[in-house]
Every structure is written in structure tokens, then in C-alpha cells.
Enzyme design. Structure first.
Site, PDB file in Angstrom:
ATOM      1  CG  HIS A 146      -1.658  -1.594   1.589  1.00  0.00           C
ATOM      2  ND1 HIS A 146      -2.948  -1.370   0.405  1.00  0.00           N
ATOM      3  CD2 HIS A 146      -2.082  -2.192   1.841  1.00  0.00           C
ATOM      4  CE1 HIS A 146      -3.948  -1.873   1.623  1.00  0.00           C
ATOM      5  NE2 HIS A 146      -2.912  -3.348   1.590  1.00  0.00           N
ATOM      6  CG  HIS A 163      -0.645  -5.614   4.380  1.00  0.00           C
ATOM      7  ND1 HIS A 163      -1.581  -4.641   3.934  1.00  0.00           N
ATOM      8  CD2 HIS A 163      -0.172  -4.762   5.902  1.00  0.00           C
ATOM      9  CE1 HIS A 163      -1.755  -3.091   5.217  1.00  0.00           C
ATOM     10  NE2 HIS A 163      -0.834  -3.504   6.195  1.00  0.00           N
TER      11      HIS A 163
END
Ligand code: ZN
Length: 281
Positions: A146, A163
Site C-alpha cells: 500500500h 502486508h
């Protein structure tokens, strides 16, 4: 396999549903069509298939503040009380002496990349990459990025966030997050970044040779822990979050290469709503 799934309990079914959303449709592109692939069985739940067809984004009329309006299956994005990401404020963090740093057991692996329209997602082949959290083992399924970071620390974003999505044998999810800031180049990352799919692609870009997953992580594995959700629709809850305190460094060029494809793909922080936010004591 189908028969086995039909016979399983409703608890297992709901976990399969989350599993299907998270590993199959959810993190795939909005424009994804029905496709057969290694995760076909994860996509079996009907709701998962519907979720895939709803277009969501980080901009304009389909941006995070509108996700819950885009379909009934996205209501949790607005109504959920355990949503992610969050702002990690020092004052809210409690030490728990029962927690110890996550044990990471990753080895060099075969990986492939997909630009799913929301991020670059890297699928990891094999069953050998695990984390152990308070005695419970979770297998690594995929990782993605992200920009800027989704979690904030003391109200501040990192430049990016990694992540790593894991699942236990009984279906629980644990996501290991690491903030990324500009600094020293990550040489191992170039194996992936030299093949970045700039356009949304359905056919994964297979990386030649093994990728050393350990190169993604900082040396210090102390973390913040809390119960949260997926940060993308349908925002399903029941996800154990482990946000590492020590950020990692990439070069400015490596961060810019991602930004050129995804100028921003972060959900804003959500209320803590009385949840426990813990760290190893
Ligand atoms: Zn994510």
C-alpha cells in the site's frame, strides 16, 4: 473436495467464505472475471463471486468513504467495530507479558506477481513459509503493498506498507505488516520490481529463481497487536494484526516505481472503538 466442503460445519463455512474473499476474489481486481486457477476452491462461496464484480477504488465515487454503499456485502466497511487500519497512538498501547515477538520461518520461494488493479500482489508457492504467534502456526499465502502506509504511528504515515497475509490450519487469518520508508535500496526486491506489471494482468508474472522472503522484514520483530479487519472490501473482521515497530527501507526509486502504478492505495485509519492495542511486555 466439494462434498467435503458441503459436509463441513457452518463455522468452517464462514471461515471458508472469508478465506475465499481474502485469497481469491477480494484482493483480485474489480474487473476480474470468473477464472479457474489455483485458488478456485477458495472462490466457491457465492458471495465471494459477487464481491468480485463490484467495482471499488481509492478515488472518487467508489473511494473508501463509499465502499459500504457499493453493495450489501460491503456493509461491514461502515458498520464494523473492528476495522483496519488504525492509528497506533503510544498512549493506547498496553504491554502484555504473555506476548513474545512473532517467530518467522520463511525460506527462499517461488513467487509470481499480479497487478490486480488495487495493488501488486505476490503469490507464494509452497507450504513452508510460516509464522508462529503464541504457539499458533499460520502459513504465508500472499503479500502485497500500500502507498502511503495504511497504519499510522502517532498520526504519521510511512511512505508504504507491506502486508504478508497468513492463514492457520483452522482458517484464522494473521496479517504481518511492516512500514516502508525511503533509504537504502532493497536489492532482493529488484527481483520482483524488474518485472512489475504496470497494467492489470490476469496471468501472473512468474519470477525466475527463488525469492528470499526474509529480505522483506526488519531485524527486530517486536510489534503492535490488535484484532482488526481486511483493509479492502468487504472489510471482513476476525483478522489478527501484527504491525512491526521497526520500519524497513527501500530506495526512493523503488518506492517511485510502485507510485507510478498506484499513486495511492491506502484506506484511511478507522476508530479503535475500545479495542485492545498491545505489544510484547
Ligand atoms: Zn493490505
Amino acid at each position: 473436495m466439494e462434498e467435503g466442503m458441503r459436509m463441513s460445519s457452518t463455522i468452517t463455512y464462514s471461515r471458508l467464505l472469508l478465506s475465499g474473499l481474502m485469497l481469491g476474489g477480494l484482493l483480485a481486481g474489480c474487473t476480474d472475471q470468473e477464472q479457474s486457477g489455483p485458488n478456485t476452491e477458495d472462490k466457491q462461496p457465492v458471495q465471494g463471486a459477487q464481491a468480485k464484480t463490484v467495482h471499488w477504488s481509492y478515488e472518487g465515487a467508489t473511494s473508501p468513504e463509499h465502499w459500504s454503499e457499493l453493495g450489501d456485502e460491503f456493509k461491514t466497511c461502515e458498520l464494523g467495530k473492528q476495522q483496519s487500519p488504525i492509528d497506533i497512538e503510544d498512549d493506547a498501547v498496553e504491554k502484555d507479558s504473555n506476548l513474545s515477538p512473532v517467530k518467522v520461518n520463511y525460506s527462499p520461494s517461488d513467487v509470481s506477481l499480479v497487478n490486480n488493479g488495487h495493488t501488486i500482489q505476490v503469490s507464494v508457492k509452497g507450504e513452508n513459509n510460516v509464522i508462529v504467534l503464541e504457539g499458533k502456526t499460520y502459513k504465508l499465502k500472499q503479500f502485497h503493498f500500500h502507498l502511503p502506509s495504511e497504519h499510522e504511528v502517532g498520526g504519521k504515515h510511512g511512505e508504504m506498507e507491506l502486508h504478508l497475509v497468513h492463514q492457520s490450519a483452522d482458517g484464522d487469518f494473521a496479517v504481518l505488516g511492516a512500514l516502508i520508508n525511503s533509504g537504502t535500496e532493497n536489492a532482493e526486491l529488484n527481483k520482483l520490481w524488474s518485472r512489475l506489471p504496470k497494467e492489470e494482468n490476469e496471468k501472473a508474472t512468474v519470477i525466475e529463481g527463488k525469492f528470499d522472503l526474509n529480505a522483506l522484514l526488519p531485524g527486530d520483530l517486536h510489534s503492535y497487536r490488535y484484532q482488526g479487519s481486511l483493509t479492502t472490501p468487504p472489510c471482513s473482521e476476525g483478522v489478527q494484526w501484527i504491525v512491526l515497530k521497526q520500519p524497513v527501507e527501500w530506495s526512493e526509486d523503488q518506492i517511485a516505481a510502485f507510485r507510478n502504478i498506484f499513486p495511492h492505495d491506502n484506506r484511511p485509519v478507522q476508530p479503535l472503538d475500545g479495542r485492545k492495542l498491545e505489544t510484547e511486555g
